[in-house]
Design a protein around this motif. Structure first.
Motif, short mmCIF file in Angstrom:
data_model
loop_
_atom_site.label_atom_id
_atom_site.label_comp_id
_atom_site.label_asym_id
_atom_site.label_seq_id
_atom_site.Cartn_x
_atom_site.Cartn_y
_atom_site.Cartn_z
N GLU A 126 0.82 -1.20 0.00
CA GLU A 126 0.00 0.00 0.00
C GLU A 126 0.86 1.26 0.00
O GLU A 126 0.54 2.25 -0.65
CB GLU A 126 -0.95 0.02 1.22
N TYR A 127 1.97 1.22 0.72
CA TYR A 127 2.89 2.35 0.78
C TYR A 127 3.40 2.68 -0.62
O TYR A 127 3.40 3.82 -1.05
CB TYR A 127 4.05 2.02 1.73
N TYR A 128 3.83 1.66 -1.33
CA TYR A 128 4.39 1.87 -2.67
C TYR A 128 3.30 2.21 -3.69
O TYR A 128 3.58 2.89 -4.68
CB TYR A 128 5.20 0.65 -3.11
N GLU A 129 2.09 1.79 -3.44
CA GLU A 129 0.99 2.11 -4.35
C GLU A 129 0.68 3.61 -4.30
O GLU A 129 0.43 4.24 -5.33
CB GLU A 129 -0.26 1.30 -3.97
N ILE A 130 0.76 4.20 -3.13
CA ILE A 130 0.55 5.64 -2.99
C ILE A 130 1.63 6.39 -3.76
O ILE A 130 1.33 7.34 -4.51
CB ILE A 130 0.55 6.05 -1.50
#
Length: 80
Positions: A10-14
């Motif tokens: 999720e961190y990298y998706e943002i």
């Protein structure tokens, strides 16, 4: 109780969604390419050697090192 998260996509998706599309696309392509190369047994060790990480036995460890090295990279064409 808290716990360590070894995979926080999720961190990298943002970041992916906020990044310049060209840069984001290049990183996604690099990840797909490395994943594909690690799937070829006779190429795997060669790829790790290219990065100076030939002593890492586990692919997850190899990818984690690459991931950490990407964070401080500054590319003037990618908005920084």
């Amino acid at each position: 109780m808290t716990h360590a998260s070894l995979s926080n996509w999720e961190y990298y998706e943002i970041i992916r969604n906020a990044a310049d599309p060209t840069c984001s696309g290049q990183l996604q392509n690099a990840a797909r390419t490395i994943d594909a190369l690690l799937g070829v047994p006779y190429v795997k060790q060669y790829v790790k050697t290219l990065f100076g990480l030939q002593d890492l036995e586990h692919d997850d460890d190899f990818v984690s090192v690459l991931e950490v090295r990407l964070k401080p990279v500054v590319n003037p064409r990618c908005g920084r």
